[in-house]
Design an enzyme around this catalytic site. Structure first.
Site: not given
Ligand code: BGC
Length: 748
Positions: A233
């Site tokens: 993530d």
């Molecule tokens: C989120 C993800 C997301 C990623 C990219 C993170 O803060 O938890 O779900 O895909 O950011 O934006």
């Protein structure tokens, strides 16, 4: 031409620095190319219910404008469709848009379980039930990937809250992980083969998901056979070297080369095996095959129409007294509430789509009925005089045949990044609903909310409630279609609506304290808990009404081999409108040594029927439908015993059931000196042998007095029992007994 076949490329030709460079992003959304080796850069960007392709500045909070794309219904709505076809059509459309916008991986879907209604990101998750979540997500992923881009099923694992999400340790016992929090991931991985899996921010039982070897390698790769890329993530990596060793291939976003240097240094220092680097490089290079540049175009009008059609499949008609709905086009209608004019149709944060256009329900209602008045009712930004707005709304309601109040949660009330602390609607809206209901002949409430809201305090005052969740950019039109019966509602709740926040199973353990959140309710999540403790809810999981009626008859259950069954029922549309019914199959059992929920959803299907039409449907229950996860044996076990197959109108109302006996797995526990006397005596080989030794050669059961004594002592570990009772068994005999007890003789 891009070269992505790494075997032909011979990994050896790459320097360690080059290889390390492939394992983290170039920037926020792209990977690093290696032009000399023909390896392209690819773009990853958010989904899941649309493509968030940023044109200029980058962020993962959805703050910057992105290129316009279709905002389809988010997962909270799709969950309520109970229809993998809906999920698949969204997945395919998002895949087409991703391809048209040059995206190699569209991040999502999120399959985390809705453990608490307070989770700020529940709008992005499907359900409180792992089967429903997994079936919908697998359909989305397979259809999206068929269009070219890869998916990224997320957030693995046990990311069920936003509070302290980057640090908190989700402390979850293994059976609960296996039975509740893993199955949706497992299904997607094994059935839809996603290109990537995104690890979560949180720790799982103390270890960061990003560097959790058990999670990322033992379970995900070895057990489930995942051979794609594990991506972090955004910003989830704490220790790049530990993460790589644990199985995390690609770190996103890039860290300006710092992580690459750490990898190189660790290999040079002998702290990291270069083979680990090579394995991850192979996987990342294989992923770059998804790179297709910008290809194809998408038809924004057609996708908007699709978003409208699919949104109508998702809304749930919770209540409809005296046929209040559908509305007549001739009725005098008072539309009340700012959401009617300024719809809330998606959640806040990284999944926020720059919609190609947005339909307001007010316009769509006006297009279907000539006599429509509008009153704002309340203001979303708190401006204006609440009492005046309310009184004006009540006045409009009094002079109409029916008032339709649009209520719900604003962006300020729920979003990625924080959890709610209440499930109540804002007080100003509750007061409005009550005032309108007191003045109107009939009152309908349409809800727009990502997470569950309480209906208490106003539910009994109104005639009909349509739970719209967040329905995407065409949700306003879809709601109008449902209100006037252009489409017959067919959604079913994918999560329970409790009476009180205090009733929710995680109430005492959410969101945790001192860096830990204890999943104390275990497998008793959502309806599993309410049904087991017989706690009333406002509306149960699986509930949803229609403008027509259905009969479900003729349940037959046939065993189709060892510990498998086929369930057949006949569904008839007994009303006068076409409609869709969801057949829900639950299994209820007390078999086995673990506490089972009162019932668990094990199969479902949505059936579309014309008035008067009947259809016979057959649903299959495999071994897993009856199994529990045995943590001592480290595998799924079907316990011998009775299993009741139930057809539920919803999770708390069973309309037909039949019980079958299953032979199950013959599991014989392995016993040792640490096992209790009771466990010894129930062992088929060691038990009688021990009895012979204890009773001086007789293998018969002891007399009644002795038997009571044995029962009292039955919870004592064998070693201590012998000492305590002063029984001196010769060493050789003891060794023989332990050897007998050590053979489990278990059938696979
Ligand atoms: C989120 C993800 C997301 C990623 C990219 C993170 O803060 O938890 O779900 O895909 O950011 O934006």
């Amino acid at each position: 031409m891009a070269r992505t076949d790494l075997d032909a490329l011979t990994l050896n030709a790459l320097t360690l620095e080059q290889k390390a460079s492939l394992l983290s992003g170039r920037d926020f959304w792209t990977t690093k190319p290696l032009d000399e080796a023909g390896i392209p850069s690819i773009t990853l960007c958010d989904g899941p219910h649309g493509v968030r392709r940023e044109a200029g500045g980058s962020d993962h909070l959805g703050l910057n404008e992105s290129i316009p794309a279709t905002c389809f219904p988010p997962a909270a709505a799709v969950g309520s469709s109970w229809d993998p076809e809906v999920a698949a059509r969204i997945g395919a459309a998002v895949g087409r848009e991703g391809r048209a916008l040059g995206v190699a991986v569209v991040l999502g879907p999120g399959v985390n379980i809705k453990r608490s209604p307070l989770c700020g990101r529940n709008f992005e998750y499907y359900s409180e039930d792992p089967l429903l979540s997994g079936v919908l997500a697998a359909a989305h992923v397979a259809a999206l990937q068929a269009e070219g881009p890869g998916a990224s099923v997320k957030h693995f694992a046990a990311n069920n809250q936003e509070t302290d999400r980057m640090r908190v340790s989700a402390d979850v016992d293994e059976r609960t992980l296996r039975e509740i929090y893993f199955p949706a991931f497992e299904r997607v991985v094994t059935q839809a083969r996603p290109a990537t899996v995104m690890c979560s921010y949180n720790r799982v039982n103390g270890v960061h998901a990003s560097q959790n070897r058990w999670l990322l390698t033992d379970v995900l790769r070895r057990e489930w056979g995942f051979n794609g890329v594990v991506v972090s993530d955004w910003g989830a990596v704490q220790d790049r070297v530990a993460a790589l060793a644990a199985g995390l291939d690609l770190e996103m976003p890039g860290t300006g080369g710092a992580s690459d240097r750490r990898i190189v240094d660790a290999v040079r220092a002998g702290d990291l095996d270069e083979a680990v680097v090579n394995a991850s490089v192979r996987r990342v290079v294989a992923l770059t095959e998804r790179h297709s540049g910008v290809s194809g175009a998408f038809d924004a009008d057609a996708h908007h129409a699709l978003a409208r059609e699919l949104a109508a499949e998702c809304a749930v008609l919770l209540k409809n007294e005296d046929g209040t709905l559908p509305l007549s086009a001739e009725a005098r209608i008072a539309v009340i509430g700012e959401f009617a004019a300024r719809p809330r149709f998606q959640g806040g944060g990284s999944s926020h789509i720059n919609a190609t256009r947005v339909d307001a329900a007010l316009d769509a209602i006006r297009a279907l009925a000539p006599d429509v008045a509008y009153a704002q009712g309340f203001s979303l930004d708190g401006s204006g005089d609440a009492r005046e707005l309310r009184e004006a709304a009540a006045e409009a309601a009094a002079s109409a045949d029916v008032a339709v109040v649009f209520a719900g949660l604003g962006e300020r009330e729920e979003s990625e990044g924080f959890d709610r602390d209440t499930i109540d609607l804002p007080a100003v809206q509750v007061e409005l609903i009550r005032a309108v209901a007191a003045a109107a002949r009939r009152t309908v409430v349409v809800l727009s909310n990502g997470g569950v809201v309480s209906l208490e305090g106003w539910h009994d005052d109104v005639d009909a409630v349509l739970e719209g969740w967040l329905l995407g950019q065409a949700g306003g039109s879809a709601v109008a279609d449902l209100l006037f019966g252009v489409v017959n509602p067919s959604g079913r709740l994918a999560e329970s609506i409790p009476m009180r926040l205090k009733d929710t199973p995680s109430y005492l353990n959410f969101p945790g304290e001192a860096g830990h959140v204890r999943y104390g309710e275990g497998v008793m999540v959502g309806y599993r808990y309410y049904e087991t403790v017989e706690l009333p809810v406002r509306y149960p999981f699986g509930h949803g009404l229609s403008y027509t009626t259905f009969a479900v008859e003729g349940l037959t259950v046939t065993r189709t081999g060892d510990d498998r069954a086929a369930v057949t029922v006949r569904v008839t549309n007994t009303g006068d409108r076409a409609g869709k019914h969801v057949v829900q199959v639950y299994v209820s059992t007390a078999a086995g040594p673990v506490r089972r929920p009162a019932r668990e959803l094990r199969a479902f299907t949505k059936v579309s029927l014309a008035p008067g039409e009947s259809r016979t449907v057959t649903l299959r229950l495999d071994r897993r439908a009856f199994a529990y996860y045995d943590v001592q044996l480290g595998r799924w076990v079907v316990a011998p015993g009775d299993y009741t197959i139930q057809i539920g109108e919803n999770a708390s109302s069973v309309v037909a059931e039949t019980t079958i006996g299953l032979g199950g797995d013959s599991v014989v526990p392995v016993v040792s000196l640490d096992s209790t006397l009771g466990e010894w005596l129930s062992h088929p080989l060691a038990g009688p042998a021990l009895l012979r030794v204890l009773t001086g050669g007789k293998s018969k059961r002891p007399e009644e007095d002795d038997e009571n004594g044995l029962r009292m002592a039955s919870s004592m570990p064998m070693g201590r029992f012998l000492t305590f009772a002063g029984i001196d068994i010769p060493h050789a005999t003891l060794r023989e007994l332990v050897a007998l007890g050590g053979s489990d003789g278990a059938a696979a």
